[in-house]
Design an enzyme around this catalytic site. Structure first.
Site, mmCIF file in Angstrom:
data_model
loop_
_atom_site.group_PDB
_atom_site.id
_atom_site.type_symbol
_atom_site.label_atom_id
_atom_site.label_comp_id
_atom_site.label_asym_id
_atom_site.label_seq_id
_atom_site.Cartn_x
_atom_site.Cartn_y
_atom_site.Cartn_z
ATOM 1 N N LYS A 29 0.859 -1.185 0.000
ATOM 2 C CA LYS A 29 0.000 0.000 0.000
ATOM 3 C C LYS A 29 0.892 1.231 0.000
ATOM 4 O O LYS A 29 1.681 1.447 0.920
ATOM 5 C CB LYS A 29 -0.888 -0.022 1.231
ATOM 6 C CG LYS A 29 -1.778 1.196 1.347
ATOM 7 C CD LYS A 29 -2.747 1.018 2.480
ATOM 8 C CE LYS A 29 -3.566 2.260 2.681
ATOM 9 N NZ LYS A 29 -4.474 2.096 3.833
ATOM 10 N N LYS A 33 -2.153 -1.437 -3.890
ATOM 11 C CA LYS A 33 -3.031 -0.280 -3.809
ATOM 12 C C LYS A 33 -2.199 0.995 -3.854
ATOM 13 O O LYS A 33 -1.201 1.057 -3.150
ATOM 14 C CB LYS A 33 -3.788 -0.359 -2.490
ATOM 15 C CG LYS A 33 -4.652 0.823 -2.176
ATOM 16 C CD LYS A 33 -5.258 0.642 -0.819
ATOM 17 C CE LYS A 33 -5.953 1.924 -0.463
ATOM 18 N NZ LYS A 33 -6.401 1.943 0.892
ATOM 19 N N ARG A 66 -10.778 9.996 2.313
ATOM 20 C CA ARG A 66 -10.672 10.614 3.643
ATOM 21 C C ARG A 66 -11.893 11.471 3.938
ATOM 22 O O ARG A 66 -12.290 11.614 5.081
ATOM 23 C CB ARG A 66 -9.337 11.353 3.774
ATOM 24 C CG ARG A 66 -8.200 10.313 3.736
ATOM 25 C CD ARG A 66 -6.812 10.857 4.003
ATOM 26 N NE ARG A 66 -5.848 9.765 3.804
ATOM 27 C CZ ARG A 66 -4.570 9.938 3.490
ATOM 28 N NH1 ARG A 66 -4.083 11.156 3.364
ATOM 29 N NH2 ARG A 66 -3.780 8.898 3.325
ATOM 30 N N TYR A 124 -15.104 1.206 -6.732
ATOM 31 C CA TYR A 124 -16.381 1.900 -6.545
ATOM 32 C C TYR A 124 -17.248 1.786 -7.805
ATOM 33 O O TYR A 124 -18.411 2.181 -7.785
ATOM 34 C CB TYR A 124 -16.122 3.376 -6.185
ATOM 35 C CG TYR A 124 -15.270 3.496 -4.936
ATOM 36 C CD1 TYR A 124 -15.823 3.335 -3.671
ATOM 37 C CD2 TYR A 124 -13.881 3.676 -5.022
ATOM 38 C CE1 TYR A 124 -15.029 3.381 -2.528
ATOM 39 C CE2 TYR A 124 -13.081 3.730 -3.890
ATOM 40 C CZ TYR A 124 -13.666 3.574 -2.641
ATOM 41 O OH TYR A 124 -12.878 3.599 -1.518
HETATM 42 C C1 PBG Z 1 -6.834 3.174 5.595
HETATM 43 C C2 PBG Z 1 -7.405 3.076 4.219
HETATM 44 C C3 PBG Z 1 -7.339 4.060 3.238
HETATM 45 C C4 PBG Z 1 -8.019 3.550 2.120
HETATM 46 C C5 PBG Z 1 -8.484 2.282 2.444
HETATM 47 N N1 PBG Z 1 -8.082 1.999 3.740
HETATM 48 C C6 PBG Z 1 -6.808 5.430 3.261
HETATM 49 C C7 PBG Z 1 -5.469 5.776 3.738
HETATM 50 O O1 PBG Z 1 -4.567 4.955 3.870
HETATM 51 O O2 PBG Z 1 -5.317 6.963 3.999
HETATM 52 C C8 PBG Z 1 -8.185 4.295 0.834
HETATM 53 C C9 PBG Z 1 -9.198 3.781 -0.118
HETATM 54 C C10 PBG Z 1 -9.544 4.722 -1.214
HETATM 55 O O3 PBG Z 1 -8.913 5.786 -1.410
HETATM 56 O O4 PBG Z 1 -10.476 4.402 -1.953
HETATM 57 N N2 PBG Z 1 -7.605 2.533 6.546
#
Ligand code: PBG
Length: 311
Positions: A181, A235, A191, A300
């Site tokens: 990630k 991701k 967010r 999505y």
């Molecule tokens: C963190 C988390 C994030 C996303 C999924 N799980 C955001 C981050 O790391 O700030 C992002 C998913 C998205 O942008 O669609 N729990």
């Protein structure tokens, strides 16, 4: 003839739909920066899950948005926390007809917005955080999750969670690890979706990966598999097709890719301006992620794809 020789075919059953549920609301709230996506009430979430099942989607991943937050994110493991209550209701509705995945992290639940416990110096304490993740995993499994998806990027999280689940009698609950990630700007709309503001201009570079690097993604993926991950995830997706491809060639477990909020919103925004063709672009992007090597795509667009594509 083009169809006959096409090398990549995207199916509804490849897709997992991310869903948000917010505590204390009785009707869905739109998320401005994610057009078409909402924060669900419990009731609308259960309806959405049933409708996704009916159009052939095989998986959903749930994010909870609590009414109040604290330093340790206790809403994430409280049996009465929003995600647990929602998981139980969704499980009662769809049973084993869909894979119910619980995102496992605390950033939605902490006052400071970090994915881990913050120590006196303002730094994330990796090992203290693991203890909290274990409690969350057990709470989510008790509530009915088929699979948990640790997304906090703490070292050792998969092994710790596997041991906690097994110790609580949940050896049949699977782990989809957010293994690689990246510390990406593409999570911006997410967010807003979960009301997360990282305190004082903070960022996640201390635990998420540097997008200049590919080697460490492979290392993280192999670590997670050794610790018991059933599925590994990369991701975001589109800017990381090289990583997806390299991971696909080097592992023998299913590979997932998360087509994240910013990737979705860019298509929505440009299409609303009439600058690109929404359907054609969405299809091209999702298919490219599969072509790169993803077996599973979290997106999505899941419902749109299921409803608009005649397979
Ligand atoms: C963190 C988390 C994030 C996303 C999924 N799980 C955001 C981050 O790391 O700030 C992002 C998913 C998205 O942008 O669609 N729990």
């Amino acid at each position: 003839m083009r169809d006959l020789v096409a090398q990549t075919r995207l199916h509804t059953s490849d897709l997992v739909a991310p869903l948000f549920v917010r505590e204390g609301i009785s009707a869905p709230h739109p998320i401005v920066s994610l057009p078409g996506v909402v924060q669900h009430s419990i009731d609308s979430l259960v309806r959405e899950a049933a409708e996704l099942r009916d159009v052939g989607i095989r998986g959903l991943i749930l994010f909870g948005v609590p009414a109040s937050k604290d330093e340790v994110g206790s809403g994430a493991f409280n049996p009465q926390g929003i995600a647990q209550v929602a998981l139980a209701k969704v499980r009662a509705e769809v049973g084993d007809e869909m894979v119910i995945v619980a995102d496992l992290c605390i950033d939605e639940y902490t006052s400071h917005g970090h994915c881990g416990i913050v120590d006196g110096r303002g730094l994330v304490d990796n090992d203290k955080t693991l203890e909290v993740y274990c409690k969350i995993a057990v709470a989510q499994a008790n509530a009915g999750a088929h699979m948990v998806a640790p997304s906090g990027m703490m070292d050792g999280q998969v092994g710790a969670i596997r041991a906690a689940l097994d110790g609580a009698g949940h050896s049949d609950v699977a782990i989809m690890a957010y293994s690689a990630k990246y510390s990406s700007a593409l999570y911006g709309p997410f967010r807003e979706a979960v009301d997360v503001h990282i305190t004082e201009g903070g960022n996640r570079r201390g635990y998420q990966q540097d997008w200049r690097n590919r080697g460490e993604a492979l290392r993280e993926v192999h670590e997670d598999i050794a610790q018991g991950a059933d599925i590994v995830m990369i991701k975001p997706a589109l800017a990381y097709l090289d990583v997806i491809s390299a991971v696909r060639r080097s592992v023998n477990v299913p590979v997932a890719a998360y087509h994240v909020s910013g990737e979705y919103s860019m298509i929505k925004a440009a299409a609303q301006n009439g600058w690109i063709d929404h359907d054609a672009t969405a299809m091209e992007h999702l298919t490219a992620i599969k072509r790169a090597g993803a077996d599973i795509i979290l997106t999505y667009f899941a419902r749109w794809f299921a409803e608009s594509v005649n397979e």
